[in-house]
Motif scaffolding. Structure first.
Motif, PDB file in Angstrom:
ATOM      1  N   ARG A   1      -5.041   7.407 -15.723  1.00 32.52           N
ATOM      2  CA  ARG A   1      -5.250   6.568 -16.905  1.00 32.52           C
ATOM      3  C   ARG A   1      -4.903   5.112 -16.612  1.00 32.52           C
ATOM      4  NH1 ARG A   1      -2.899  10.276 -21.934  1.00 32.52           N
ATOM      5  NH2 ARG A   1      -4.786  11.509 -22.233  1.00 32.52           N
ATOM      6  N   THR A   2      -3.812   4.886 -15.913  1.00 32.39           N
ATOM      7  CA  THR A   2      -3.396   3.519 -15.607  1.00 32.39           C
ATOM      8  C   THR A   2      -4.409   2.828 -14.711  1.00 32.39           C
ATOM      9  OG1 THR A   2      -1.046   3.941 -15.918  1.00 32.39           O
ATOM     10  CG2 THR A   2      -1.635   2.142 -14.424  1.00 32.39           C
ATOM     11  N   VAL A   3      -4.896   3.524 -13.707  1.00 33.52           N
ATOM     12  CA  VAL A   3      -5.835   2.911 -12.766  1.00 33.52           C
ATOM     13  C   VAL A   3      -7.149   2.554 -13.455  1.00 33.52           C
ATOM     14  CG1 VAL A   3      -7.256   3.371 -10.717  1.00 33.52           C
ATOM     15  CG2 VAL A   3      -4.811   3.911 -10.700  1.00 33.52           C
ATOM     16  N   TYR A   4      -7.664   3.435 -14.296  1.00 37.32           N
ATOM     17  CA  TYR A   4      -8.959   3.184 -14.929  1.00 37.32           C
ATOM     18  C   TYR A   4      -8.869   2.379 -16.227  1.00 37.32           C
ATOM     19  CZ  TYR A   4     -11.331   6.217 -11.611  1.00 37.32           C
ATOM     20  OH  TYR A   4     -11.856   6.771 -10.460  1.00 37.32           O
ATOM     21  N   ASP A   5      -7.695   2.364 -16.847  1.00 37.77           N
ATOM     22  CA  ASP A   5      -7.537   1.611 -18.098  1.00 37.77           C
ATOM     23  C   ASP A   5      -6.159   0.951 -18.108  1.00 37.77           C
ATOM     24  OD1 ASP A   5      -7.743   0.555 -20.619  1.00 37.77           O
ATOM     25  OD2 ASP A   5      -7.758   2.479 -21.682  1.00 37.77           O
TER      26      ASP A   5
ATOM     27  N   PRO B   1      -0.326   0.367 -19.058  1.00 34.95           N
ATOM     28  CA  PRO B   1       0.451  -0.302 -17.995  1.00 34.95           C
ATOM     29  C   PRO B   1       1.693   0.501 -17.655  1.00 34.95           C
ATOM     30  CG  PRO B   1       0.849  -1.353 -20.109  1.00 34.95           C
ATOM     31  CD  PRO B   1      -0.236  -0.347 -20.342  1.00 34.95           C
ATOM     32  N   LEU B   2       2.048   0.494 -16.388  1.00 37.24           N
ATOM     33  CA  LEU B   2       3.239   1.203 -15.939  1.00 37.24           C
ATOM     34  C   LEU B   2       4.310   0.220 -15.481  1.00 37.24           C
ATOM     35  CD1 LEU B   2       2.046   4.243 -13.774  1.00 37.24           C
ATOM     36  CD2 LEU B   2       3.275   4.317 -15.942  1.00 37.24           C
ATOM     37  N   ARG B   3       5.548   0.535 -15.788  1.00 34.74           N
ATOM     38  CA  ARG B   3       6.657  -0.196 -15.190  1.00 34.74           C
ATOM     39  C   ARG B   3       6.843   0.292 -13.752  1.00 34.74           C
ATOM     40  NH1 ARG B   3      11.970   0.455 -17.698  1.00 34.74           N
ATOM     41  NH2 ARG B   3      11.328   2.530 -18.376  1.00 34.74           N
ATOM     42  N   ILE B   4       7.121  -0.623 -12.870  1.00 31.52           N
ATOM     43  CA  ILE B   4       7.374  -0.292 -11.471  1.00 31.52           C
ATOM     44  C   ILE B   4       8.770  -0.778 -11.108  1.00 31.52           C
ATOM     45  CG2 ILE B   4       6.627  -0.565  -9.070  1.00 31.52           C
ATOM     46  CD1 ILE B   4       4.558   0.880 -10.754  1.00 31.52           C
TER      47      ILE B   4
ATOM     48  N   VAL C   1       0.859  -1.180   0.000  1.00 30.54           N
ATOM     49  CA  VAL C   1       0.000   0.000   0.000  1.00 30.54           C
ATOM     50  C   VAL C   1       0.901   1.237   0.000  1.00 30.54           C
ATOM     51  CG1 VAL C   1      -1.850   1.235   1.178  1.00 30.54           C
ATOM     52  CG2 VAL C   1      -1.774  -1.265   1.269  1.00 30.54           C
ATOM     53  N   THR C   2       0.829   2.003  -1.093  1.00 34.35           N
ATOM     54  CA  THR C   2       1.710   3.151  -1.276  1.00 34.35           C
ATOM     55  C   THR C   2       0.895   4.442  -1.356  1.00 34.35           C
ATOM     56  OG1 THR C   2       1.724   3.386  -3.700  1.00 34.35           O
ATOM     57  CG2 THR C   2       3.026   1.571  -2.764  1.00 34.35           C
ATOM     58  N   HIS C   3       1.596   5.538  -1.565  1.00 34.16           N
ATOM     59  CA  HIS C   3       0.932   6.846  -1.662  1.00 34.16           C
ATOM     60  C   HIS C   3       0.768   7.322  -3.104  1.00 34.16           C
ATOM     61  CE1 HIS C   3       0.710   7.782   2.641  1.00 34.16           C
ATOM     62  NE2 HIS C   3       1.788   7.014   2.721  1.00 34.16           N
ATOM     63  N   ALA C   4       1.046   6.454  -4.075  1.00 30.89           N
ATOM     64  CA  ALA C   4       0.868   6.813  -5.492  1.00 30.89           C
ATOM     65  C   ALA C   4      -0.221   5.940  -6.075  1.00 30.89           C
ATOM     66  CB  ALA C   4       2.169   6.614  -6.262  1.00 30.89           C
ATOM     67  N   GLY C   5      -1.283   6.577  -6.527  1.00 27.90           N
ATOM     68  CA  GLY C   5      -2.390   5.824  -7.100  1.00 27.90           C
ATOM     69  C   GLY C   5      -3.122   6.651  -8.126  1.00 27.90           C
TER      70      GLY C   5
ATOM     71  N   PHE D   1     -10.983   3.208  -3.054  1.00 27.45           N
ATOM     72  CA  PHE D   1     -11.768   2.308  -3.883  1.00 27.45           C
ATOM     73  C   PHE D   1     -10.865   1.164  -4.315  1.00 27.45           C
ATOM     74  CE2 PHE D   1     -10.021   5.113  -7.086  1.00 27.45           C
ATOM     75  CZ  PHE D   1      -9.836   4.335  -8.212  1.00 27.45           C
ATOM     76  N   ALA D   2     -11.459   0.005  -4.503  1.00 29.29           N
ATOM     77  CA  ALA D   2     -10.688  -1.226  -4.662  1.00 29.29           C
ATOM     78  C   ALA D   2      -9.801  -1.228  -5.891  1.00 29.29           C
ATOM     79  CB  ALA D   2     -11.637  -2.425  -4.705  1.00 29.29           C
ATOM     80  N   GLY D   3     -10.191  -0.500  -6.909  1.00 31.70           N
ATOM     81  CA  GLY D   3      -9.434  -0.515  -8.152  1.00 31.70           C
ATOM     82  C   GLY D   3      -8.223   0.401  -8.181  1.00 31.70           C
ATOM     83  N   ASP D   4      -7.919   1.063  -7.083  1.00 29.57           N
ATOM     84  CA  ASP D   4      -6.783   1.984  -7.063  1.00 29.57           C
ATOM     85  C   ASP D   4      -5.480   1.194  -6.974  1.00 29.57           C
ATOM     86  OD1 ASP D   4      -5.351   4.342  -7.044  1.00 29.57           O
ATOM     87  OD2 ASP D   4      -5.466   4.568  -4.870  1.00 29.57           O
TER      88      ASP D   4
END
Length: 441
Positions: free
Chosen positions: A321-325, A330-333, A311-315, A358-361
């Motif tokens: 765009r990444t969270v909803y689509d 996709p993002l590299r981490i 659980v981080t502070h970046a969402g 929200f669960a999708g974050d």
């Protein structure tokens, strides 16, 4: 030997932790690689200088990273600005961009916006016949100081991301060139307006193949030739080819390159590069994406259904765009330990979650990384465009601070603040805090 993008990023992450830039007080920050931005600007200029001796205005699409210091840096590197709103124009002017290095595009310009652009001498691309009628009134037969053009939609089709495809049959942008009678009406519009001297098309976007983008530019070039033939002179003197060069989001490799795209265009549309036409480009994402990184502390490490969750502070507030689509964006981490050093250890499938309720974050699902622990750091890579500047204030989460960095010859990293982190007081003020009784009367 120059330090590569990945090594600079690793040095910056460590320095951000050591210097307290990323801290408990500021658990999410954004970084911009100044050397990377300069190199991207140089690569763009060099790529087009290699295929044409005609003047080229490279106008950065301000919407990609609307930060005044970024625009000023690009201006110093020979890059202008493409703006699409009064706000973006104000940012460009604050960065010192002169009118002759600025282009106004938008599908919904007001009369006031058009009047301001004409007064300043800023280039304007009209979107449709109704906007041309407004320009008729504002120009009133005079010779305008602003270069004026018309945006057309070559209707060549879309790419893999529907929402970003601007050259589909039903796109909201420009004059749909393949609609019945449209081409003839466009030619007539130019013949009736000797002051209309530019053609504009933007068929590129993330997910668009280069061949299709080149087809769109070829279509616009052929239209320019047709108009000039009908006019009996070179009325069209400049073609604005837009931007939209896709970005590789799978590795640090910067592909496709500006050079590859410029060479492809020169092969497919040689007449556009023979010196008769000036050019305008409007690249955004491809200039900045690779040179931005979002860092966030891991606040908690937990599990659910036997899957680890960091659980981080970046969402969603920085990566909407990444969270909803996530399939399209996709993002590299990358993972680092609490000291800012690259994390080591066996790869474990885990979720990288944001702070929103929200669960999708989620920035990533089931991503294989060394197992993250409380206090570690994650880095969302390739986020220099359309991420931390397109803030989404869900849960009234603050806009993160943005800092440029440069690695000095002695290896030390110097940070400069581009935009300070948003404070709680600013959130309250922005949300009507000074008008608490507005609805009580």
């Amino acid at each position: 030997m120059p330090i590569d993008l990945g090594d600079r990023r690793d040095q910056a992450v460590r320095a951000a932790v050591e210097q307290g830039l990323l801290s408990e007080a500021e658990p999410v920050v954004a970084l911009l690689d100044v050397a990377g931005i300069r190199a991207a600007a140089s690569a763009l200029r060099t790529a087009f200088a290699a295929v044409t001796g005609a003047p080229v205005l490279h106008a950065f699409a301000v919407k990609a990273t609307p930060l005044v210091p970024v625009l000023a840096l690009l201006h110093a590197e020979g890059i202008g600005a493409e703006v699409a709103s009064p706000g973006e124009l104000a940012l460009a002017r604050a960065a010192g961009l002169p009118p002759d290095r600025t282009v106004l595009d938008s599908p919904a310009k007001t009369v006031a916006e058009l009047r301001e652009a004409l007064a300043l001498g800023i280039a304007v691309n009209a979107d449709n016949p109704e906007e041309l009628a407004r320009l008729d009134t504002l120009v009133s037969g005079a010779s305008p100081a602003s270069p004026l053009g018309l945006r057309v939609n070559p209707q060549i089709g879309g790419g893999s991301i529907d929402a970003l495809s601007t050259a589909t049959a039903t796109s909201k942008f420009g004059v749909a060139l393949r609609d019945e009678g449209a081409r003839a009406r466009v030619v007539r519009a130019f013949l009736d307006r000797p002051w209309l001297t530019r053609l504009h098309a933007h068929s590129g976007s993330q997910g668009m193949p280069l061949d299709l983008m080149a087809e769109g530019i070829r279509t616009v070039y052929e239209l320019a030739e047709e108009i000039n033939t009908a006019a009996g002179r070179q009325q069209i003197d400049t073609v604005d080819i837009g931007g939209g060069l896709p970005v590789n989001f799978t590795s640090d490799e910067q592909t496709p390159t500006f050079a590859a795209y410029a060479q492809l265009l020169a092969q497919r549309v040689p007449g556009l590069f023979d010196g008769r036409y000036g050019l305008v480009t409007e690249f955004g994402r491809s200039l900045l994406a690779k040179h931005g990184t979002v860092l966030a502390r891991v606040e908690y490490a937990k599990s659910a259904g036997a899957r680890p969750i960091a659980v981080t502070h970046a969402g969603v507030q920085v990566a909407t765009r990444t969270v909803y689509d996530p399939a399209s964006w996709p993002l590299r981490i990358a993972s680092y330990d609490s000291q800012g050093l690259p994390k080591t250890g066996p790869a474990v499938a885990q979720d990288i979650a944001g702070p929103a309720c929200f669960a999708g974050d989620l920035l990533a699902v089931g991503r294989a990384l060394p197992l993250l622990e409380q206090g570690d750091v994650i880095a969302a890579l390739d986020t220099g465009a359309y991420y931390f500047t397109a803030h989404y204030s869900y849960n009234s989460l603050p806009r993160p601070g943005v800092h440029g960095f440069a690695v000095r010859p002695d290896g030390k990293v110097r940070f400069t603040t581009v935009r300070a982190a948003q404070t709680v007081d600013q959130i309250v003020a922005e949300s009507g805090g000074g008008r608490a009784d507005a609805l009580l009367g």
